[in-house]
Design a protein around this motif. Structure first.
Motif, PDB file in Angstrom:
ATOM      1  N   ILE A 122       0.858  -1.182   0.000  1.00 24.86           N
ATOM      2  CA  ILE A 122       0.000   0.000   0.000  1.00 24.86           C
ATOM      3  C   ILE A 122       0.897   1.235   0.000  1.00 24.86           C
ATOM      4  CG2 ILE A 122      -1.736   1.306   1.264  1.00 24.86           C
ATOM      5  CD1 ILE A 122      -2.731  -1.305   2.439  1.00 24.86           C
ATOM      6  N   ARG A 123       0.621   2.134  -0.964  1.00 30.51           N
ATOM      7  CA  ARG A 123       1.337   3.414  -1.034  1.00 30.51           C
ATOM      8  C   ARG A 123       0.334   4.527  -0.805  1.00 30.51           C
ATOM      9  NH1 ARG A 123       2.620   4.980  -5.929  1.00 30.51           N
ATOM     10  NH2 ARG A 123       1.610   3.290  -7.021  1.00 30.51           N
ATOM     11  N   LYS A 124       0.688   5.474   0.078  1.00 33.84           N
ATOM     12  CA  LYS A 124      -0.176   6.637   0.285  1.00 33.84           C
ATOM     13  C   LYS A 124       0.258   7.704  -0.713  1.00 33.84           C
ATOM     14  CE  LYS A 124      -2.167   9.583   3.824  1.00 33.84           C
ATOM     15  NZ  LYS A 124      -3.288   9.884   3.013  1.00 33.84           N
ATOM     16  N   THR A 125      -0.715   8.168  -1.508  1.00 35.64           N
ATOM     17  CA  THR A 125      -0.458   9.207  -2.501  1.00 35.64           C
ATOM     18  C   THR A 125      -1.464  10.335  -2.258  1.00 35.64           C
ATOM     19  OG1 THR A 125      -2.024   8.364  -4.140  1.00 35.64           O
ATOM     20  CG2 THR A 125       0.205   7.429  -4.190  1.00 35.64           C
ATOM     21  N   GLY A 128      -4.963   9.062  -2.832  1.00 35.86           N
ATOM     22  CA  GLY A 128      -5.502   8.064  -1.922  1.00 35.86           C
ATOM     23  C   GLY A 128      -4.494   6.944  -1.698  1.00 35.86           C
ATOM     24  N   TYR A 129      -4.979   5.826  -1.165  1.00 40.57           N
ATOM     25  CA  TYR A 129      -4.128   4.668  -0.918  1.00 40.57           C
ATOM     26  C   TYR A 129      -4.117   3.790  -2.177  1.00 40.57           C
ATOM     27  CZ  TYR A 129      -4.211   5.831   4.040  1.00 40.57           C
ATOM     28  OH  TYR A 129      -4.071   6.461   5.248  1.00 40.57           O
ATOM     29  N   VAL A 131      -3.283   0.367  -3.756  1.00 37.22           N
ATOM     30  CA  VAL A 131      -3.064  -1.016  -3.351  1.00 37.22           C
ATOM     31  C   VAL A 131      -2.417  -1.758  -4.507  1.00 37.22           C
ATOM     32  CG1 VAL A 131      -4.190  -3.162  -2.651  1.00 37.22           C
ATOM     33  CG2 VAL A 131      -5.070  -0.970  -1.832  1.00 37.22           C
ATOM     34  N   LEU A 167      -7.249  -4.391   4.506  1.00 35.86           N
ATOM     35  CA  LEU A 167      -6.748  -3.026   4.316  1.00 35.86           C
ATOM     36  C   LEU A 167      -6.782  -2.252   5.637  1.00 35.86           C
ATOM     37  CD1 LEU A 167      -8.349  -2.076   0.873  1.00 35.86           C
ATOM     38  CD2 LEU A 167      -6.000  -2.826   1.329  1.00 35.86           C
ATOM     39  N   VAL A 172      -5.221   1.380   6.651  1.00 39.75           N
ATOM     40  CA  VAL A 172      -6.065   2.227   5.818  1.00 39.75           C
ATOM     41  C   VAL A 172      -7.315   2.569   6.629  1.00 39.75           C
ATOM     42  CG1 VAL A 172      -7.369   2.408   3.666  1.00 39.75           C
ATOM     43  CG2 VAL A 172      -5.192   1.170   3.693  1.00 39.75           C
ATOM     44  N   SER A 176     -11.405   6.410   3.543  1.00 37.93           N
ATOM     45  CA  SER A 176     -10.250   6.781   2.726  1.00 37.93           C
ATOM     46  C   SER A 176     -10.494   6.342   1.290  1.00 37.93           C
ATOM     47  CB  SER A 176      -8.981   6.086   3.237  1.00 37.93           C
ATOM     48  OG  SER A 176      -8.679   6.508   4.539  1.00 37.93           O
ATOM     49  N   VAL A 178      -9.403   4.463  -1.912  1.00 36.05           N
ATOM     50  CA  VAL A 178      -8.555   3.309  -2.211  1.00 36.05           C
ATOM     51  C   VAL A 178      -8.517   3.120  -3.721  1.00 36.05           C
ATOM     52  CG1 VAL A 178      -8.261   0.814  -1.882  1.00 36.05           C
ATOM     53  CG2 VAL A 178      -9.150   2.218  -0.009  1.00 36.05           C
TER      54      VAL A 178
END
Length: 189
Positions: A122-125, A128-129, A131, A167, A172, A176, A178
């Motif tokens: 999972i990358r937070k951008t 959003g997240y 996956v 998640l 997460v 949020s 996704v």
């Protein structure tokens, strides 16, 4: 309608055959095979066998029950399609091309256990997240996101695979955004 879905399936078959007849009578007259998909959603093998029997009697054609999601029945469908094509070529051309070597077919099944074996990144951008997981991305890729029925099926599939729970376990937060492949949604219960 019967609660098991039998009547709905038989009515759908009748409607489809009638649509083909109205569209092109020559196509309607051609030999065909009935493939009953999404059998993983039907409760029980006896129900599936009963529906297959009724469709066989109604159509006079071979009926194969499959599940594109679980892969069930695909090993029966592929040789049956090959037989149909071979019969057609023999009838139309008089011969059948000789195959040089036997081709193997690889079947993939997508189930909840696959997520246990594969890592979910999972990358937070700012959007959003995001996956990253091959199984989830493949499921999304195979889904027509413009079709509400397909989206409902995808939602049900993710629920059975406990995607939201996984998640949340990974940090997460609820509500949020996704992103899985080309699918963007809000994480809610």
């Amino acid at each position: 309608l019967l609660p098991d879905g039998r009547e709905e399936i038989l009515n759908s078959f009748n409607i489809l055959r009638n649509e083909i007849r109205l569209y092109n009578i020559e196509a309607y007259k051609k030999d065909y095979m009935v493939v009953l998909n999404k059998c993983d959603l039907l409760a029980g093998g006896k129900l599936v066998e009963g529906i297959k029997k009724e469709l066989r009697e109604k159509s006079g054609s071979e009926v194969i029950a499959v599940s594109a999601v679980t892969g069930k029945g695909i090993d029966e469908l592929i040789p049956a399609l090959h037989r149909k094509i071979t019969e057609y070529r023999k009838k139309v051309y008089g011969t059948v091309p000789v195959e040089k070597k036997e081709k193997k077919v690889r079947l993939y099944t997508l189930n909840g256990d696959a997520l246990k074996k594969e890592k979910i990144n999972i990358r937070k951008t700012p959007e959003g997240y995001v996956v990253e997981n091959e199984v989830l991305e493949r499921i999304v890729q195979m889904t027509d996101l413009e079709n509400s029925e397909a989206l409902d099926y995808l939602k049900d599939r993710f629920k059975k695979m406990k995607v939201a729970e996984k998640l949340k376990e990974m940090g997460v937060k609820e509500d949020s955004t996704v992103i899985i492949g080309r699918l963007v949604f809000e994480l809610v219960e």
